[in-house]
Design an enzyme around this catalytic site. Structure first.
Site, PDB file in Angstrom:
ATOM      1  CD  GLN A  76      38.777  36.906  30.861  1.00  9.72           C
ATOM      2  OE1 GLN A  76      37.756  37.426  31.245  1.00  9.72           O
ATOM      3  NE2 GLN A  76      39.968  37.284  31.292  1.00  9.72           N
ATOM      4  N   GLY A 109      36.089  41.846  36.441  1.00  9.29           N
ATOM      5  CA  GLY A 109      35.233  41.288  35.405  1.00  9.29           C
ATOM      6  C   GLY A 109      35.810  39.993  34.859  1.00  9.29           C
ATOM      7  CB  CYS A 128      43.174  41.231  30.821  1.00  8.47           C
ATOM      8  SG  CYS A 128      42.128  39.876  30.282  1.00  8.47           S
ATOM      9  CG  LEU A 129      41.258  38.395  36.096  1.00  4.51           C
ATOM     10  CD1 LEU A 129      40.014  37.701  36.634  1.00  4.51           C
ATOM     11  CD2 LEU A 129      42.258  38.650  37.211  1.00  4.51           C
ATOM     12  CG  HIS A 180      37.637  38.778  27.284  1.00  2.00           C
ATOM     13  ND1 HIS A 180      38.896  38.308  26.929  1.00  2.00           N
ATOM     14  CD2 HIS A 180      37.822  39.565  28.363  1.00  2.00           C
ATOM     15  CE1 HIS A 180      39.794  38.807  27.781  1.00  2.00           C
ATOM     16  NE2 HIS A 180      39.177  39.572  28.648  1.00  2.00           N
ATOM     17  CG  HIS A 194      38.463  44.374  29.334  1.00  3.77           C
ATOM     18  ND1 HIS A 194      39.781  44.764  29.433  1.00  3.77           N
ATOM     19  CD2 HIS A 194      38.468  43.031  29.569  1.00  3.77           C
ATOM     20  CE1 HIS A 194      40.536  43.701  29.708  1.00  3.77           C
ATOM     21  NE2 HIS A 194      39.761  42.641  29.795  1.00  3.77           N
ATOM     22  CD  GLU A 195      35.558  41.308  31.496  1.00  2.00           C
ATOM     23  OE1 GLU A 195      35.768  40.212  30.960  1.00  2.00           O
ATOM     24  OE2 GLU A 195      36.402  41.869  32.214  1.00  2.00           O
TER      25      GLU A 195
HETATM   26 NI    NI Z   1      40.028  40.604  30.274  1.00  2.00          NI
END
Ligand code: NI
Length: 178
Positions: free
Chosen positions: A51, A46, A92-93, A138, A134-135
């Site tokens: 991000q 995701g 997480c990225l 963000h 989670h997304e």
């Molecule tokens: Ni993330």
């Protein structure tokens, strides 16, 4: 198509709240395509626009094994949430190499728009429920470590600093072979 640079925690731009998308134009479609490419390449399941330093309510997700079920959510909203919760290990990225347990609702019902602006609803459970929540965090300027205790967060920040110092050292050694 192009790969986009991903902001890394604790970059303050990750704390910005994303704005509602009002124009469903080619630029939005291109951004979603670039975000999907960036997510698959990472690889991740995701990615939120926040991000990649674009502060609009746009998310791409693909939790399938084959990586062929891309889900694009524009202006997602949680309309139902189970009382039952589940603890899941998340990554997480924006925080490479960091994983920790987060408790979230085990099922959520989401209303979102697609890239044409058409509204739809989707029932999420399992990994998809975790990923969507989670997304969506963000978009509110939150990362998963914000769900952890201050002590854990401090430890994670130390670990990230150490990782960066080591990486910088390695890079220096690589450019100055002795
Ligand atoms: Ni993330």
């Amino acid at each position: 198509m192009s790969l986009l640079p991903i902001l890394k925690y604790p970059d303050l731009r990750l704390t910005k709240k994303a704005a509602v998308v009002t124009e469903f134009n080619d630029e939005l479609k291109q951004l979603a395509a670039d975000m999907a490419e960036t997510m698959y390449k990472a690889p991740g399941v995701g990615l939120a626009a926040t991000q990649i330093d674009r502060h609009i309510r746009l998310i791409v997700i693909d939790v399938s094994e084959e990586k062929n079920e891309l889900l694009v959510l524009v202006n997602p909203e949680v309309i139902e949430k189970s009382e039952e919760t589940k603890v899941c290990e998340e990554g997480c990225l924006s925080l490479p190499g960091i994983f920790d347990k987060v408790e979230r609702a085990s099922q959520v019902k989401i209303r979102a728009q697609n890239l044409e602006g058409k509204s739809f609803e989707i029932d999420c459970d399992g990994l998809l429920a975790v990923c969507v929540q989670h997304e969506m965090d963000h978009l509110e300027g939150k990362v998963f470590v914000d769900h952890l205790s201050q002590l854990k967060k401090t430890r994670i920040l130390h670990k990230i600093k150490k990782q960066r110092l080591e990486k910088a050292k390695e890079e220096k050694a690589a450019t100055n072979p002795s």
